[in-house]
Design a protein around this motif. Structure first.
Motif, PDB file in Angstrom:
ATOM      1  N   HIS A 627     -24.583  -5.282 -18.042  1.00  0.00           N
ATOM      2  CA  HIS A 627     -25.663  -4.794 -17.176  1.00  0.00           C
ATOM      3  C   HIS A 627     -25.913  -5.787 -16.042  1.00  0.00           C
ATOM      4  O   HIS A 627     -26.100  -5.398 -14.881  1.00  0.00           O
ATOM      5  N   LEU A 628     -25.889  -7.061 -16.374  1.00  0.00           N
ATOM      6  CA  LEU A 628     -26.162  -8.092 -15.382  1.00  0.00           C
ATOM      7  C   LEU A 628     -24.973  -8.364 -14.477  1.00  0.00           C
ATOM      8  O   LEU A 628     -25.134  -8.671 -13.292  1.00  0.00           O
ATOM      9  N   ASP A 629     -23.757  -8.265 -15.029  1.00  0.00           N
ATOM     10  CA  ASP A 629     -22.559  -8.567 -14.239  1.00  0.00           C
ATOM     11  C   ASP A 629     -21.400  -7.754 -14.797  1.00  0.00           C
ATOM     12  O   ASP A 629     -20.750  -8.141 -15.764  1.00  0.00           O
ATOM     13  N   CYS A 630     -21.139  -6.610 -14.191  1.00  0.00           N
ATOM     14  CA  CYS A 630     -20.110  -5.702 -14.704  1.00  0.00           C
ATOM     15  C   CYS A 630     -18.702  -6.234 -14.484  1.00  0.00           C
ATOM     16  O   CYS A 630     -17.741  -5.688 -15.023  1.00  0.00           O
ATOM     17  N   TYR A 631     -18.538  -7.283 -13.686  1.00  0.00           N
ATOM     18  CA  TYR A 631     -17.209  -7.835 -13.423  1.00  0.00           C
ATOM     19  C   TYR A 631     -16.793  -8.872 -14.464  1.00  0.00           C
ATOM     20  O   TYR A 631     -15.637  -9.261 -14.518  1.00  0.00           O
ATOM     21  N   LEU A 632     -17.726  -9.317 -15.287  1.00  0.00           N
ATOM     22  CA  LEU A 632     -17.433 -10.405 -16.198  1.00  0.00           C
ATOM     23  C   LEU A 632     -16.391 -10.025 -17.236  1.00  0.00           C
ATOM     24  O   LEU A 632     -15.538 -10.845 -17.601  1.00  0.00           O
ATOM     25  N   ALA A 633     -16.435  -8.783 -17.732  1.00  0.00           N
ATOM     26  CA  ALA A 633     -15.491  -8.373 -18.775  1.00  0.00           C
ATOM     27  C   ALA A 633     -14.050  -8.448 -18.302  1.00  0.00           C
ATOM     28  O   ALA A 633     -13.152  -8.835 -19.055  1.00  0.00           O
ATOM     29  N   ALA A 634     -13.824  -8.098 -17.038  1.00  0.00           N
ATOM     30  CA  ALA A 634     -12.455  -8.097 -16.518  1.00  0.00           C
ATOM     31  C   ALA A 634     -12.018  -9.481 -16.031  1.00  0.00           C
ATOM     32  O   ALA A 634     -10.826  -9.681 -15.767  1.00  0.00           O
ATOM     33  N   ASN A 635     -12.966 -10.395 -15.898  1.00  0.00           N
ATOM     34  CA  ASN A 635     -12.644 -11.732 -15.370  1.00  0.00           C
ATOM     35  C   ASN A 635     -13.279 -12.805 -16.244  1.00  0.00           C
ATOM     36  O   ASN A 635     -13.930 -13.726 -15.760  1.00  0.00           O
ATOM     37  N   LEU A 636     -13.059 -12.701 -17.547  1.00  0.00           N
ATOM     38  CA  LEU A 636     -13.672 -13.634 -18.478  1.00  0.00           C
ATOM     39  C   LEU A 636     -13.045 -15.021 -18.333  1.00  0.00           C
ATOM     40  O   LEU A 636     -11.814 -15.172 -18.402  1.00  0.00           O
ATOM     41  N   PRO A 637     -13.860 -16.052 -18.116  1.00  0.00           N
ATOM     42  CA  PRO A 637     -13.320 -17.414 -18.006  1.00  0.00           C
ATOM     43  C   PRO A 637     -12.580 -17.825 -19.274  1.00  0.00           C
ATOM     44  O   PRO A 637     -12.864 -17.328 -20.377  1.00  0.00           O
ATOM     45  N   ILE A 638     -11.636 -18.770 -19.140  1.00  0.00           N
ATOM     46  CA  ILE A 638     -10.810 -19.210 -20.257  1.00  0.00           C
ATOM     47  C   ILE A 638     -11.670 -19.708 -21.418  1.00  0.00           C
ATOM     48  O   ILE A 638     -11.435 -19.363 -22.583  1.00  0.00           O
ATOM     49  N   LYS A 639     -12.673 -20.517 -21.115  1.00  0.00           N
ATOM     50  CA  LYS A 639     -13.509 -21.071 -22.179  1.00  0.00           C
ATOM     51  C   LYS A 639     -14.235 -19.974 -22.953  1.00  0.00           C
ATOM     52  O   LYS A 639     -14.360 -20.045 -24.178  1.00  0.00           O
ATOM     53  N   MET A 640     -14.690 -18.966 -22.245  1.00  0.00           N
ATOM     54  CA  MET A 640     -15.379 -17.878 -22.936  1.00  0.00           C
ATOM     55  C   MET A 640     -14.400 -17.052 -23.763  1.00  0.00           C
ATOM     56  O   MET A 640     -14.732 -16.603 -24.870  1.00  0.00           O
ATOM     57  N   SER A 641     -13.206 -16.836 -23.242  1.00  0.00           N
ATOM     58  CA  SER A 641     -12.167 -16.127 -24.006  1.00  0.00           C
ATOM     59  C   SER A 641     -11.819 -16.890 -25.265  1.00  0.00           C
ATOM     60  O   SER A 641     -11.639 -16.308 -26.356  1.00  0.00           O
ATOM     61  N   LEU A 642     -11.723 -18.216 -25.149  1.00  0.00           N
ATOM     62  CA  LEU A 642     -11.405 -19.050 -26.301  1.00  0.00           C
ATOM     63  C   LEU A 642     -12.527 -18.997 -27.338  1.00  0.00           C
ATOM     64  O   LEU A 642     -12.271 -18.859 -28.548  1.00  0.00           O
ATOM     65  N   ASP A 643     -13.758 -19.090 -26.879  1.00  0.00           N
ATOM     66  CA  ASP A 643     -14.893 -19.014 -27.809  1.00  0.00           C
ATOM     67  C   ASP A 643     -14.942 -17.664 -28.508  1.00  0.00           C
ATOM     68  O   ASP A 643     -15.249 -17.584 -29.705  1.00  0.00           O
ATOM     69  N   MET A 644     -14.653 -16.602 -27.770  1.00  0.00           N
ATOM     70  CA  MET A 644     -14.658 -15.273 -28.370  1.00  0.00           C
ATOM     71  C   MET A 644     -13.560 -15.159 -29.427  1.00  0.00           C
ATOM     72  O   MET A 644     -13.772 -14.578 -30.498  1.00  0.00           O
ATOM     73  N   ALA A 645     -12.385 -15.721 -29.153  1.00  0.00           N
ATOM     74  CA  ALA A 645     -11.280 -15.669 -30.112  1.00  0.00           C
ATOM     75  C   ALA A 645     -11.604 -16.467 -31.370  1.00  0.00           C
ATOM     76  O   ALA A 645     -11.300 -16.037 -32.488  1.00  0.00           O
ATOM     77  N   LEU A 646     -12.232 -17.622 -31.205  1.00  0.00           N
ATOM     78  CA  LEU A 646     -12.571 -18.453 -32.359  1.00  0.00           C
ATOM     79  C   LEU A 646     -13.641 -17.799 -33.227  1.00  0.00           C
ATOM     80  O   LEU A 646     -13.556 -17.847 -34.469  1.00  0.00           O
ATOM     81  N   THR A 647     -14.641 -17.214 -32.610  1.00  0.00           N
ATOM     82  CA  THR A 647     -15.668 -16.540 -33.406  1.00  0.00           C
ATOM     83  C   THR A 647     -15.075 -15.348 -34.153  1.00  0.00           C
ATOM     84  O   THR A 647     -15.486 -15.039 -35.276  1.00  0.00           O
TER      85      THR A 647
END
Length: 782
Positions: A627-647
């Protein structure tokens, strides 16, 4: 003996692909979920080739589909089924004939007519009903919400549209007819906004089914869940017994059980959102038990969108979409032909005039709002009477009420009693608003006649000052007559049962409640309102008040302050919010590709849900992030992708037991294979590699693997958590208790509501206030 391998049928493959699409996974993701080392079995599954029985069932479980519904039957089974069908069709049982006979007239009586709020007579459903369109892409689902909303409306010019062109208009490929979806799936949950046509849809299904025009082999039974819930609360009555009661016990227990067991019944459960929150879990449990016991039957449940948290296994969720341009034209034509009782030529002319005026720029907001049957019918009446439209949803409700309160008397030429005819329009609206507000605050949608008389008497005692009435005490004694006058003249209060009333539609009660709050804004009404920010049933009130206030700034600020208070007295939740901030600040925003200025807030929303325990209902929810930033899903930063994978890997490990470790071991290896995300960090890559190497060899026998996890699993999980905390600053065990989990859910829902109110108040709130509030979300305010 069951076959060692199974394959999906052609129809089963189609269902599986749709479920796979809704998940938003790749085949590698699905392989990881199932615990496969390669995606070859996944490819074979979707290609209709045989796969191992266990793998087949695990894939179905991961996709939330019933394996029995998609398995390709062998030739012997198909021949047996054909013979069974022949026998069943040739020799229908006596109880099936009996129940069809009992229900045919009842269904016609119960479902054959519709009542429009502003029409004095019932209308034949076949004359006014327009089939709804639904989408399998639910707008509120994770990561798909923005994308699924972008293409709801076809780009058609209604002003150039001719009624003769309707047959050439096509429904969008992402949408399907409601009737088609009812045939397509045996279990459906139909979501929709207020007034979107959910109940009328079930009535139409019941009528056409009883007439043999739709699902001709099924027997429809329509149940109001609110009425059932009231019976359940008082008598603890089961759904089975309630159905028997609805059938007036004209068939016995054994006959009903037999036809349910045979799967020949279509159960239509209307209004899950109308069930009181205090017993909603019990009702959901009862429905689940019923659907599991009579799993061969077809089921359709309706519910207002985001109103309930529910978990119905094997149900396909669909959402009613806005009326298309062609549906608007059809509805308008049928309205003028049936309701206004005009000729075919006159109805065509009026409909085209309506559409042309609807396309004018000054009516753009009305055009956007007249995409549900409820609002469109009010707009038709307004146009028929005045030839103009209000510009907002609250204005539609206001003019609709005023129309009911004025035109009802004039159109029927009735001379009213002395007591009530001296009430001005303002008196009527103020009285109804007070009644609505009092009952809504008490969470009462149905109310007694005697209590309502007392409320009317109180209003007269406090507010009535007309000089035309000399004996005010007489008015107090005649409050019953005033109640009856409101019912007879305007139809806004309806007697649902003896001595039991409700507003004709919940939407009107919500609007009048909001109006009372706005009218008393100088009497701390907003301070009282924000106390309900965590109550789901008050959501529409907040949205209407935000739209109706001359300036919504004070409300929005009070809402934000109330949201902060939810966690203000809990040190653990404050620590959690502080961690969210600290974690989000580790993300580099200097090279962001987003075009919004709420990137940091969106990142905090991301970590708010990724820091929660995996079993929390909000874990990994990304609605607010998008809702706040619809572009974030398609351009997820590496650190956030890594955190998501680890969780994700950590969640998998927590779900493992010794008995399933041999199945999940491959999934653990895949989940921790993060070299592509750690290409620039050899140290962290080596740490994770070392952790993976401590897992046993996947070729070990099942008993050895079971023993290994039993002895070393807990230590290995804690090592993974330790690495996540020390090297990635994620994976903390916050040890939230039940109360804190509830507060977290309230906080999240309140933030979502605040964002919705900001959207509604975009024209009556300052840009600085809106921006400041959005930028302060998910921050601890000392």
């Amino acid at each position: 003996m069951g076959k060692r391998s199974l394959q999906a049928s052609s129809e089963g493959i189609r269902k599986a692909r749709q479920a796979f699409k809704r998940k938003g996974w790749t085949q590698e993701n699905l392989a990881s979920e199932v615990g496969l080392e390669t995606r070859q079995p996944i490819w074979k599954f979707f290609s209709g080739k045989p796969v191992e029985r266990q793998v087949f069932h695990e894939i179905c479980q991961s996709l939330n589909i019933n394996p029995e519904e998609i398995i390709q039957a062998d030739e012997n089974t198909q021949e047996q089924n054909i013979e069974s069908i022949k026998i069943s069709t040739a020799l229908p049982s006596d109880y099936e004939k009996k129940i069809k006979s009992v229900l045919k007239d009842k269904t016609q009586h119960q479902c054959g007519t519709l009542r429009f709020l502003d029409v004095s007579r019932p209308l034949h459903l076949k004359d006014v009903y327009v089939d709804i369109n639904v989408s399998e892409e639910i707008s509120s689902h994770k990561w798909l919400k923005i994308e699924s909303l972008q293409n709801l409306k076809p780009n058609l010019n209604l002003s150039q549209l001719n009624l003769s062109q309707l047959n050439r208009l096509e429904i969008k490929k992402s949408q399907q007819s409601g009737f088609d979806i009812a045939v397509k799936y045996p279990r459906i949950i139909v979501q929709g906004r207020p007034g979107s046509g959910k109940s009328a849809f079930l009535q139409a299904i019941a009528i056409y089914c009883s007439q043999g025009k739709l699902l001709a082999d099924s027997i429809p039974i329509l149940i109001s869940l609110k009425t059932f819930a009231e019976k359940y609360e008082v008598y603890n009555q089961s759904l089975f017994d309630y159905i028997l009661e609805c059938l007036n016990n004209e068939i016995n227990h054994l006959e009903l059980n037999a036809i349910l067991q045979d799967g020949r019944v279509l159960i239509l459960l209307d209004g899950l959102d109308e069930v009181q929150e205090s017993i909603s879990k019990n009702i959901i449990t009862e429905i689940n038990s019923f659907t599991e016991k009579f799993y061969k039957c077809r089921f359709i449940i309706t519910c207002r969108t985001a109103a309930q948290l529910y978990n119905f296994r094997y149900f396909v969720e669909v959402e009613i979409v806005d009326f298309s341009e062609s549906q608007i034209v059809i509805f308008v034509y049928q309205w003028f032909l049936t309701v206004a009782q005009t000729s075919f030529a006159a109805a065509k002319t009026l409909a085209e005039q309506f559409i042309q005026k609807l396309q004018l720029s000054q009516n753009q907001q009305i055009h956007e709002l007249t995409t549900t049957p409820l609002l469109l019918s009010i707009a038709c009446l307004l146009f028929h009477t005045h030839g103009d439209f209000p510009r907002s949803r609250s204005e539609i409700y206001k003019q609709g009420l005023e129309l009911l309160l004025i035109r009802w008397d004039e159109s029927r030429g009735i001379e009213r009693d002395e007591l009530y005819r001296y009430f001005s329009l303002l008196d009527k609206i103020k009285l109804l608003s007070q009644i609505a507000k009092i009952y809504f605050t008490e969470n009462q949608y149905y109310f007694t006649e005697s209590r309502t008389q007392q409320l009317i008497a109180n209003y007269l005692r406090q507010s009535y000052t007309s000089k035309n009435i000399e004996d005010t005490e007489a008015l107090l004694l005649d409050s019953y007559a005033i109640l009856k006058a409101i019912e007879a003249q305007h139809g806004l209060l309806v007697q649902r049962a003896r001595g039991i009333y409700s507003f004709s539609h919940l939407t009107f009660q919500e609007y009048l409640t909001a109006r009372d709050i706005v009218a008393n804004v100088n009497s701390n009404s907003l301070d009282e309102l924000v106390n309900y920010i965590h109550v789901q049933s008050w959501k529409e009130i907040f949205l209407l008040v935000a739209e109706m206030l001359p300036s919504a700034d004070n409300l929005l600020i009070l809402m934000k302050q109330q949201i902060d208070l939810i966690i203000a007295t809990n040190p653990k939740l404050q620590s959690f919010i502080n961690w969210v901030l600290q974690k989000s600040e580790l993300i580099d925003v200097t090279s962001k590709t987003s075009t919004t200025n709420l990137y940091k807030t969106a990142i905090r929303a991301f970590y708010f849900t990724h820091g929660l325990p995996s079993e929390h209902p909000l874990a990994y929810n990304q609605d607010i992030t998008l809702h706040l930033d619809c572009y974030l899903a398609a351009n997820l930063p590496i650190k956030m992708s890594l955190d998501m994978a680890l969780t994700h890997a950590f969640a998998i490990s927590l779900a493992i037991t010794p008995d399933v470790f041999h199945q999940r071991l491959r999934a653990m290896h895949l989940a921790l294979d993060l070299k592509h995300l750690l290409a620039d960090n050899d140290l962290l890559s080596d740490i994770l590699y070392d952790l993976r190497s401590k897992l046993p060899n996947i070729d070990e026998d099942r008993q050895t693997l079971r023993l290994w996890w039993q002895l070393h699993g807990a230590v290995w999980i804690e090592k993974l958590r330790s690495i996540m905390i020390e090297d990635f600053q994620i994976g903390y065990n916050w040890e939230f208790n039940l109360k804190e989990c509830k507060l977290i859910e309230q906080y999240w829902n309140a933030c979502q509501l605040l964002l919705d109110c900001l959207n509604n108040a975009s024209s009556n709130s300052s840009d600085n206030t809106c921006q400041s509030i959005k930028e302060s979300l998910f921050l601890h305010q000392p």
